[in-house]
Design a protein around this motif. Sequence first.
Motif, PDB file in Angstrom:
ATOM      1  N   GLU A 185      36.866 -21.281  -6.817  1.00 31.00           N
ATOM      2  CA  GLU A 185      35.429 -20.647  -6.964  1.00 31.00           C
ATOM      3  C   GLU A 185      34.670 -21.461  -7.997  1.00 31.00           C
ATOM      4  O   GLU A 185      33.711 -21.745  -8.371  1.00 31.00           O
ATOM      5  CB  GLU A 185      35.422 -19.459  -5.743  1.00 31.00           C
ATOM      6  N   ARG A 227      34.636 -24.618  -8.203  1.00 30.67           N
ATOM      7  CA  ARG A 227      33.163 -24.855  -7.317  1.00 30.67           C
ATOM      8  C   ARG A 227      31.947 -24.822  -8.330  1.00 30.67           C
ATOM      9  O   ARG A 227      31.124 -25.708  -8.318  1.00 30.67           O
ATOM     10  CB  ARG A 227      33.144 -24.149  -6.132  1.00 30.67           C
ATOM     11  N   ARG A 228      31.588 -23.620  -8.834  1.00 26.62           N
ATOM     12  CA  ARG A 228      30.970 -23.612  -9.751  1.00 26.62           C
ATOM     13  C   ARG A 228      31.088 -23.951 -11.317  1.00 26.62           C
ATOM     14  O   ARG A 228      29.964 -23.770 -11.717  1.00 26.62           O
ATOM     15  CB  ARG A 228      30.336 -22.052  -9.502  1.00 26.62           C
ATOM     16  N   VAL A 275      34.637 -16.245 -12.536  1.00 23.38           N
ATOM     17  CA  VAL A 275      34.358 -15.126 -11.138  1.00 23.38           C
ATOM     18  C   VAL A 275      35.198 -13.917 -11.763  1.00 23.38           C
ATOM     19  O   VAL A 275      34.158 -12.901 -10.759  1.00 23.38           O
ATOM     20  CB  VAL A 275      35.541 -15.571 -10.511  1.00 23.38           C
TER      21      VAL A 275
END
Length: 343
Positions: free
Chosen positions: A120, A123-124, A128
């Motif tokens: 994640e 991805r971003r 996180v």
Amino acid sequence: MDSQPTATPNAAMRLRELAFSAASAAAVRAAVRLGVPDALGDTPTTAGELAAAVDADPQALRRLLRALTCQGVFAEDGEGRFVHTETSRLLREDTPRSMRYVSLWTTEPWTWAAWPQLDEAVRRGGHVFDDLFGKGFFEYLHEDAPESAEVFNRAMTHSSRQSAQDIAEMLDLRGVATVADIGGGQGHVLAGLLERNPELRGALLDLPDVVAKADPRLRAGGALASRVQLVGGDCRREIPVQADLYIIKNILEWDDRSTRATLRNAVAAARPGARVLVIENLVDDSASMPFTAAMDLLLLLNVGGRKHTADSLVALMEEAGLKVGDVRPVNPYLHAFDGVVPE
Ligand SMILES: C[S@@+](CC[C@H](N)C(=O)[O-])C[C@H]1O[C@@H](n2cnc3c(N)ncnc32)[C@H](O)[C@@H]1O
């Protein structure tokens, strides 16, 4: 017919080990937390004797030691007794270049919650941590995880102790009357410089909780206190310190916005001609690359930060208005970037 080459057994085993490397990290952490490296002295010792010393189950400790010996952490002497290796000795608290707190730091509980979110984060392209814990990393550390904060400070102190001497030997302090260590942790680098240079004065700027626990030599009553200003603050907001030399070591690893703000604040605080020395592990330094590349990913997870290449760091320093001169190795894993505030 399938024309794909089949993976060699070595490649498959390598991948098994890689995918299972959390077990190795957990084993190192468990040994340290149980106190096994400290309990094992210079005499070969059985798992049963060690289990009694650290209050563990003998069979389970035997299994932990097996997992570690096959990685070169501890060794077995052929008669079922364990001895230290160079690597396991570094996990002792009393070893001069101890890695005990660094090993704990890289395996703290929050890391085990964050690693599964790496896809994640990739991805971003950002951290996180706030989604996982409901607040920023350092806020969480100081408000909710005091034990982790303590481990972090000790890990920093241990690695600073190691690099403090290297930095003191490398630094040319001609023309420098005051040195400010920005994000200087508990102040080991600064204390080392002040001890070596009796005329030098210094300032330590870090978060208020960290400065409050500064090295006793720097605090009221300490041998160096009269030459030191302790400043609790946020270097992304302001660097309210005048110095001839600003040291920024292992700080510019967070998001680029914070890095830009910190460098800008240093340049704003400094007089023309003052030096800004940035010291970092580089992700393109091949000797320490596997470690730095792993740390780079941990920084992506927790603060959306990164380790730099030499070029990316020089670019940010120049953007802040610094003239960048030499880039020199401090030791096998650190590089120093010499910046000057233009006249
Ligand atoms: C990786 S450590 C490096 C410490 C020290 N410079 C060294 O090399 O050992 C990062 C340091 O930045 C400090 N820090 C984090 N956020 C800060 C901020 N906003 N302002 C000042 N210091 C900060 C932390 O408390 C910590 O001491």
